[in-house]
Design a protein around this motif. Sequence first.
Motif, PDB file in Angstrom:
ATOM      1  N   ALA A  74      12.763 -13.032  -4.960  1.00  0.00           N
ATOM      2  CA  ALA A  74      13.740 -11.964  -4.760  1.00  0.00           C
ATOM      3  C   ALA A  74      13.106 -10.593  -4.555  1.00  0.00           C
ATOM      4  O   ALA A  74      13.794  -9.656  -4.136  1.00  0.00           O
ATOM      5  N   THR A  75      11.831 -10.428  -4.840  1.00  0.00           N
ATOM      6  CA  THR A  75      11.178  -9.126  -4.687  1.00  0.00           C
ATOM      7  C   THR A  75      11.112  -8.734  -3.209  1.00  0.00           C
ATOM      8  O   THR A  75      10.697  -9.540  -2.379  1.00  0.00           O
ATOM      9  N   GLN A  76      11.515  -7.523  -2.909  1.00  0.00           N
ATOM     10  CA  GLN A  76      11.458  -7.049  -1.531  1.00  0.00           C
ATOM     11  C   GLN A  76      10.018  -7.059  -1.031  1.00  0.00           C
ATOM     12  O   GLN A  76       9.105  -6.613  -1.726  1.00  0.00           O
ATOM     13  N   ARG A  77       9.826  -7.535   0.180  1.00  0.00           N
ATOM     14  CA  ARG A  77       8.487  -7.565   0.783  1.00  0.00           C
ATOM     15  C   ARG A  77       8.212  -6.207   1.430  1.00  0.00           C
ATOM     16  O   ARG A  77       8.082  -6.057   2.631  1.00  0.00           O
ATOM     17  N   SER A  78       8.089  -5.226   0.586  1.00  0.00           N
ATOM     18  CA  SER A  78       7.896  -3.852   1.039  1.00  0.00           C
ATOM     19  C   SER A  78       6.429  -3.599   1.368  1.00  0.00           C
ATOM     20  O   SER A  78       5.532  -4.077   0.679  1.00  0.00           O
ATOM     21  N   GLY A  79       6.215  -2.805   2.397  1.00  0.00           N
ATOM     22  CA  GLY A  79       4.866  -2.355   2.726  1.00  0.00           C
ATOM     23  C   GLY A  79       4.727  -0.854   2.587  1.00  0.00           C
ATOM     24  O   GLY A  79       3.765  -0.273   3.092  1.00  0.00           O
ATOM     25  N   GLU A  80       5.666  -0.216   1.898  1.00  0.00           N
ATOM     26  CA  GLU A  80       5.648   1.243   1.790  1.00  0.00           C
ATOM     27  C   GLU A  80       4.458   1.719   0.962  1.00  0.00           C
ATOM     28  O   GLU A  80       3.915   0.985   0.128  1.00  0.00           O
ATOM     29  N   GLN A  81       4.092   2.977   1.174  1.00  0.00           N
ATOM     30  CA  GLN A  81       2.885   3.493   0.523  1.00  0.00           C
ATOM     31  C   GLN A  81       3.015   3.525  -0.997  1.00  0.00           C
ATOM     32  O   GLN A  81       2.034   3.291  -1.709  1.00  0.00           O
ATOM     33  N   ALA A  82       4.204   3.787  -1.511  1.00  0.00           N
ATOM     34  CA  ALA A  82       4.388   3.796  -2.960  1.00  0.00           C
ATOM     35  C   ALA A  82       4.129   2.425  -3.560  1.00  0.00           C
ATOM     36  O   ALA A  82       3.569   2.308  -4.660  1.00  0.00           O
ATOM     37  N   ALA A  83       4.508   1.370  -2.849  1.00  0.00           N
ATOM     38  CA  ALA A  83       4.263   0.015  -3.329  1.00  0.00           C
ATOM     39  C   ALA A  83       2.772  -0.277  -3.386  1.00  0.00           C
ATOM     40  O   ALA A  83       2.274  -0.886  -4.341  1.00  0.00           O
ATOM     41  N   LEU A  84       2.040   0.160  -2.368  1.00  0.00           N
ATOM     42  CA  LEU A  84       0.594  -0.079  -2.342  1.00  0.00           C
ATOM     43  C   LEU A  84      -0.092   0.635  -3.501  1.00  0.00           C
ATOM     44  O   LEU A  84      -0.977   0.069  -4.155  1.00  0.00           O
ATOM     45  N   GLY A  85       0.311   1.870  -3.764  1.00  0.00           N
ATOM     46  CA  GLY A  85      -0.257   2.605  -4.889  1.00  0.00           C
ATOM     47  C   GLY A  85       0.113   1.973  -6.217  1.00  0.00           C
ATOM     48  O   GLY A  85      -0.724   1.863  -7.118  1.00  0.00           O
ATOM     49  N   ALA A  86       1.372   1.539  -6.348  1.00  0.00           N
ATOM     50  CA  ALA A  86       1.814   0.901  -7.593  1.00  0.00           C
ATOM     51  C   ALA A  86       1.078  -0.411  -7.828  1.00  0.00           C
ATOM     52  O   ALA A  86       0.771  -0.761  -8.977  1.00  0.00           O
ATOM     53  N   ASP A  87       0.785  -1.148  -6.760  1.00  0.00           N
ATOM     54  CA  ASP A  87       0.030  -2.396  -6.895  1.00  0.00           C
ATOM     55  C   ASP A  87      -1.368  -2.132  -7.454  1.00  0.00           C
ATOM     56  O   ASP A  87      -1.858  -2.871  -8.321  1.00  0.00           O
TER      57      ASP A  87
END
Length: 300
Positions: A74-87
């Motif tokens: 169910a997790t959105q397959r986001s490629g946004e910059q905030a997601a990359l930093g949070a990862d």
Amino acid sequence: MNSLQPLRTLEAGVLAVAYHESGPAGGPPVFLMHGFPYDIHAYAGVVPALVEAGCRVIVPYLRGHGATRFLHEATQRSGEQAALGADLLALMDALAIPRAVLAGYDWGGRACCVVAAVWPQRCAGLVSYNSYNIFDHARALEPDTPENERRLWYQYYFHSERGREGLRRNRRGLARLLWQTWSPSWRFDDATFERTAAAFDNPDFVDVVVHSYRHRYNLVPGDPAYAAIERQLAKQPPITVPAITFDGADDGVRPPSPASAHARLFTAAREHHLVPGAGHNLPQEKPAVFAQAVLQLVRA
């Protein structure tokens, strides 16, 4: 040809992150973050020099690449910059690493810049290709020069469903074309490309890539889980940690800019270098240059 094996896997945030780790567990930690369309082997020539110097080196596959997987469907397959930093931050937390030198380029450099800007206490130093690599959404639809717009054709391609399907069908052919045009002076061989191209077989690769290039132009919403981080990034927060930044003289997608172009966004000590004979994939094209920059910050 160096290979970054074996891999480890660790649950961190929304991901089961596949990563390579080498060097002494008690050494100064360094995270090396790859870009698109690349993988961890961009650092195959960098890691040995850092390990020899006593560093603990972690090289993760980004979301949508290689053996990294989302924990929940169910997790959105986001490629946004905030997601990359949070990862990246989540991986640091999972490894119980409070502070590290962060180094990267392209998507990986953006992840490093996000952590350095939003959580500076976690960043001992930043190596960033293309300098301040945080996207400014407020200016997303401002046209660039015709020459620079031509360089970004692939981003506009991914805005359409034709582009999504083109990437799904031809991910290797498209990636190889980008390697060739972004690094015109780099003579990579078939084996080097194929070693990395396997990372594009990740089941979430297409969704993450397409979302990244649509979100940065405000064409699709981001994952609400990262909305607070995106609001901070919208303010274009400065990098307040020591930094070494680079541009490649032969970069076919991001033409070099002078240090002054980003100077206001770096408030601590910063060096900026133009690297002759280098395209967009700096650590793989000029590993000694990249490794030396990392070690300079480790030893500072």
